[in-house]
Design an enzyme around this catalytic site. Sequence first.
Site, short mmCIF file in Angstrom:
data_model
loop_
_atom_site.label_atom_id
_atom_site.label_comp_id
_atom_site.label_asym_id
_atom_site.label_seq_id
_atom_site.Cartn_x
_atom_site.Cartn_y
_atom_site.Cartn_z
N THR A 58 0.65 -1.16 0.25
CA THR A 58 0.25 -0.08 0.31
C THR A 58 1.08 1.46 0.35
O THR A 58 -0.22 2.49 -0.51
CB THR A 58 -0.74 0.49 0.96
OG1 THR A 58 0.19 0.13 2.67
CG2 THR A 58 -1.61 -1.19 1.12
N GLU A 73 -3.95 -5.78 -1.88
CA GLU A 73 -3.24 -4.52 -1.58
C GLU A 73 -3.04 -5.33 -0.16
O GLU A 73 -3.69 -5.57 0.98
CB GLU A 73 -3.48 -3.29 -1.35
CG GLU A 73 -3.76 -2.01 -2.83
CD GLU A 73 -2.52 -1.57 -2.68
OE1 GLU A 73 -1.54 -1.79 -2.11
OE2 GLU A 73 -2.94 -0.90 -4.17
N HIS A 103 2.41 -5.80 -8.48
CA HIS A 103 2.34 -4.79 -9.58
C HIS A 103 4.11 -3.49 -10.09
O HIS A 103 3.73 -3.64 -11.66
CB HIS A 103 2.30 -3.52 -8.70
CG HIS A 103 1.28 -1.82 -8.98
ND1 HIS A 103 1.22 -1.48 -8.41
CD2 HIS A 103 0.87 -1.84 -10.81
CE1 HIS A 103 0.24 -0.31 -9.88
NE2 HIS A 103 0.53 -0.97 -10.95
N ASP A 134 6.06 -2.08 -6.54
CA ASP A 134 5.60 -2.90 -5.34
C ASP A 134 5.02 -3.91 -5.59
O ASP A 134 5.04 -4.18 -7.10
CB ASP A 134 4.51 -2.00 -4.85
CG ASP A 134 3.67 -1.95 -5.99
OD1 ASP A 134 3.23 -1.42 -7.27
OD2 ASP A 134 2.43 -2.26 -5.47
#
Length: 257
Positions: A65, A128, A166, A176
């Site tokens: 996050t 997330e 990601h 991330d």
Amino acid sequence: MTAILSACATGTYNATNKVYKQQAKAFANEIKKQPADIDSTKTAAWVGTTNFGMRKPNFVIIHHTAQNGCDSTLRTFTLPRTQVSAHYVICKDGTVQHMLNDYLRAWHAGAGRWGNVTDINSSSIGIELDNNGFEPFTEAQINNLLIVLKTLKKNYGIPTANFIGHADIAPSRKVDPNRYFPWQQLAANGFGYWYDTTKTKAPENFNAIQALRIIGYDTRDSIAAIKAFKLHFVQQDSAAVLSVQDRNIIYDLYKKY
Ligand SMILES: [Zn+2]
């Protein structure tokens, strides 16, 4: 799954839950519509087939996050102006917050590419993990992530190769999940691939960049692609160059894709 769902958010989010319900209802009405004739020269009456189902997600994209605490993330994902969301948020204590029906399109991937898939949001589930971006993930987080992944893989038949990060799909934009993310542990559980280079040696003429492209990386920016690959598969070395061992890893990996 219900057993690990959080109840902590109820109350605070009554107003936004109402918005969720309204939007979901609007989409349901859209689906119920008899499609308009796409070619006005044709006047045949509508014949609806009796044989159809829902489109299913085929990828899982994992994120951190980059925020301090699940509360911040829940707030971010319920503010219309942020235009970001994910299907699941997993907090440090392992709490799994489901925020969007798996059949609907979350806004988590942004501009990205994996192989020839360019609309990742339309074909993926976004997860997330609460993490500021520079710290290891908790055991409770990873344990419950594995439970969620198992359910998703089973429910939608998601291929082993399609559990990615990601940074993998947006190498020049995203970093991330961070280098502490246990990709090897995930692969050992059937989510993504890992390598074994004990008996593997890449040939002299092996084109590692082309192999990264075959794995799925967008190699138009080859430096960014190397960095993203290393964040996922090498982790302890983030240099944007490929060592002999890195080339061996890619050689072993790309044959699995
Ligand atoms: Zn992300």
